[in-house]
Each structure stands twice: as structure tokens, then as C-alpha cells.
Write an enzyme that holds these catalytic residues in place. Structure first.
Site, PDB file in Angstrom:
ATOM      1  N   TYR A  48      -2.158  -7.598   3.688  1.00 57.28           N
ATOM      2  CA  TYR A  48      -1.731  -7.079   2.375  1.00 57.28           C
ATOM      3  C   TYR A  48      -1.668  -8.216   1.345  1.00 57.28           C
ATOM      4  CZ  TYR A  48       1.274  -4.280  -0.789  1.00 57.28           C
ATOM      5  OH  TYR A  48       1.814  -3.594  -1.855  1.00 57.28           O
ATOM      6  N   LYS A 102      -3.826  -8.459  -2.022  1.00 60.23           N
ATOM      7  CA  LYS A 102      -3.173  -8.455  -3.341  1.00 60.23           C
ATOM      8  C   LYS A 102      -3.416  -9.778  -4.074  1.00 60.23           C
ATOM      9  CE  LYS A 102      -1.423  -4.277  -3.202  1.00 60.23           C
ATOM     10  NZ  LYS A 102      -1.891  -3.226  -4.096  1.00 60.23           N
TER      11      LYS A 102
END
Ligand code: NAP
Length: 300
Positions: free
Chosen positions: A206, A210
Site C-alpha cells: 500500500y 501510494k
């Protein structure tokens, strides 16, 4: 060495060309500013999207069926925009959002597309242009988590998150800029995360996605600035949604202690900034930036 010299020459030519482009850009910017400031406010006409720079106010919100994406879709719809509410697995929830948008004075369609699948992303933009002919605003919001410590992370857990949260953003941006560049205007807002700024144990996939979105945002902003397409990202901290509801309650006390404002944010608080960056004439000169909305967690 020879390669280094020719690279140097190419770079200085490129810089010269950029400088020329920048000079030309000054007079163009002056013209655009004149046009923007000459336009009246639209608040008296709910049928017209509030950003008068955007002819039709067609907005695509990926993952608009729940959580932050839902709040964003409603905020744009409430400004009179035409909103394509994308979803992956919740058509009923997307339908409810679309219904609410029409009640707020906007227009809406729902479009099912898995943002991890290139052919479905293509179909999403096809559906929107078939319906409304254009795209003015893209909000890359759809996102997933597959959390686990790196030593246990399987290739599928890595790939799923990178596909939806990063590659999907790239492909949607590519599709949207193809349309926006012809009109020489457009706004793109990417929903990143504070995890992309500071990392997080158990979220290598993640965080990488991001962080990639934040870097992609800057590259998109630089590539498309010449066509007046802006691209910014928002890095939320802990926002109340299904995503954060899945966090084990035993961590909650520690999480709240790490947030100076001492509470989770609300999806509407993220949506307010998206609305500004996506629609407000005052945001036309903002591009390539990342804004944390995190109750002060990452302030420096
Ligand atoms: P959420 O409540 O889990 O909602 C996720 C949304 O994304 C849903 O509308 C879902 O659609 C959609 N979605 C999921 N996978 C998709 C796919 N493959 N293709 C298309 N749509 C898909 O999440 P959220 O908290 O609102 O998060 C929204 C964004 O903010 C994400 O990018 C997330 O990473 C980011 N963010 C959230 C937080 C937070 O604290 N909540 C913090 C930082 C960043 P369906 O309903 O059809 O499944």
C-alpha cells in the site's frame, strides 16, 4: 564519456526549449487569467457546474460507491456537476449515491469497472464519453488494502494493491488526459495516503502504491501543465470508512494517541478539499502538490 557529452548537449537543448515554452506560457497564462476572472459566479444556477472553466463539469470518481469516494461524488454532484460514479462490487450502493446526486441538483450515472483491469478502465471512459462527450475532472479514489508484514506478503497481495492503487491511477489518468488535452483543460485529484509519505509496517504494498501515486501526480502535473491540466494529490490520515472500520480495535487507542486532533477525519472533510482542487477557479494555479488531511499526524 562521449555519451555523457551528448546527453549534456541534449539536456541544454531541452532546457532552452523549455525556457522558450515558459516564456510563451507567460502570455498564455495572462490570457487564461483574464478569461477566468472575467467570468461570473455560477452559484445562482444550480444546473451548471460551479466551475465555469469547465464547460460541462463532467466528473469521474473512481470507487464512488462508498466511503471517501461517495462523499466526493456527492460534493461534486451538489455543485451541479455530472458525476460518473464508478464501483467495483457494489452496484446498489453506487445507485444510491447516483440517486442522492440527482436530489442535490447534479446528474449521475453509475459505471461498474474494476480499476485493476485495463480493459474495464477503457470501458469506463468509453461509457462516460458516450453519455456526456467529455471528461473535465478525474478523481482517482478507488483503493484497496491487503495488509500483512513483508515477510509474509505473497506476490498476489503485492500485485493486487499495486494494480488497483497505482496502475489503475496511471491508466485512468492516461485515458482522461487524452480527452482533457484536446480541450486544453482538466483537473485530476488523486487520493493517496499519509502512508505514501511516511510508510507503515504491514503495508509495504500500500505504501509503495501510494508513494508511487504521489510521484506520479508530480510527473502528470509537469507533463500536462502546458495544456492547463492540473494534477494534485491528497494524503488522508485515518478517515472513518469501511477501510478503517476493518482495523483491529486493539490498535485504536494507539492510533488516536498519534493524531494531534485526537479523532478520525470524516469523508466529507476530504471531499471538501477535492471539491476545491477539482472545481474552484482559485485552484487553477495549484498543481503537482500533495495535501495531507490527517489531523496533524504528519505535520513537520
Ligand atoms: P472504502 O470505504 O473501502 O471504499 C473503497 C471504494 O473503492 C469503494 O467504493 C469500492 O467500490 C472502491 N473499489 C475498491 N476496489 C475497487 C476496484 N478494484 N475498482 C473500482 N473500485 C474499487 O475505502 P475508503 O476509506 O473510502 O478509501 C478511499 C480511498 O482513500 C482509497 O484510495 C484509500 O486508499 C484512500 N485512503 C483512505 C484512508 C482512510 O483512512 N479511510 C486513508 C488514506 C487513504 P465497491 O463498493 O464496489 O467495492
Amino acid at each position: 564519456m562521449a555519451a555523457a557529452v551528448s546527453t549534456q548537449t541534449a539536456l541544454s537543448k531541452l532546457q532552452g526549449a523549455r525556457a522558450l515554452g515558459q516564456l510563451r506560457g507567460v502570455s498564455r497564462a495572462a490570457r487564461l487569467f483574464k478569461t477566468a476572472t472575467a467570468r461570473p459566479s455560477s452559484s445562482s444556477s444550480p444546473a451548471v457546474c460551479s466551475a465555469l472553466q469547465l464547460e460541462s463539469g463532467v466528473c469521474v470518481v473512481t470507487g464512488g460507491s462508498r466511503g471517501i469516494g461517495k462523499a466526493i461524488a456527492l460534493a461534486l454532484g451538489a455543485q451541479g456537476c455530472k458525476v460518473a460514479v464508478n464501483y467495483s462490487s457494489s452496484p446498489d450502493k453506487a445507485e444510491e449515491v447516483a440517486h442522492e446526486i440527482t436530489q442535490l441538483g447534479g446528474e449521475a450515472i453509475i459505471v461498474g469497472a474494476n480499476m485493476g483491469k485495463p480493459e474495464e478502465i477503457d470501458a469506463l471512459f468509453k461509457a462516460v464519453t458516450e453519455k456526456w462527450g467529455t471528461v473535465d475532472v478525474l478523481v482517482n479514489n478507488a483503493g484497496i488494502t491487503r495488509d500483512t508484514l513483508m515477510m509474509r506478503m505473497k506476490p498476489d497481495q503485492w500485485n493486487d494493491v499495486i494494480n488497483v492503487n497505482l496502475t489503475g491511477v496511471f491508466l485512468a489518468t492516461q485515458a482522461a488526459t487524452k480527452i482533457m488535452s484536446k480541450k486544453r483543460k482538466g483537473r485530476i485529484v488523486n487520493i493517496a495516503s499519509v502512508v505514501g509519505l511516511v510508510g507503515n509496517a504491514g503495508q509495504a504494498n500500500y505504501a509503495a502504491a501510494k508513494g508511487g501515486v504521489i510521484a506520479l501526480t508530480k510527473s502528470v502535473a509537469r507533463e500536462w501543465a502546458g495544456r492547463s491540466i492540473t494534477c494534485n494529490s491528497i494524503a488522508p490520515g485515518f478517515i472513518a470508512s469501511d477501510m478503517t472500520a476493518a482495523i483491529d480495535k486493539k490498535y485504536e487507542e494507539g492510533i488516536l494517541a498519534s493524531i494531534p486532533l485526537g479523532r478520525y477525519g470524516q469523508p466529507e472533510e476530504v471531499a471538501g478539499l477535492v471539491r476545491f482542487l477539482a472545481l474552484d477557479p482559485a485552484a487553477a494555479y495549484i498543481t503537482g502538490q500533495t495535501y495531507a488531511i490527517d489531523g496533524g499526524m504528519t505535520m513537520q
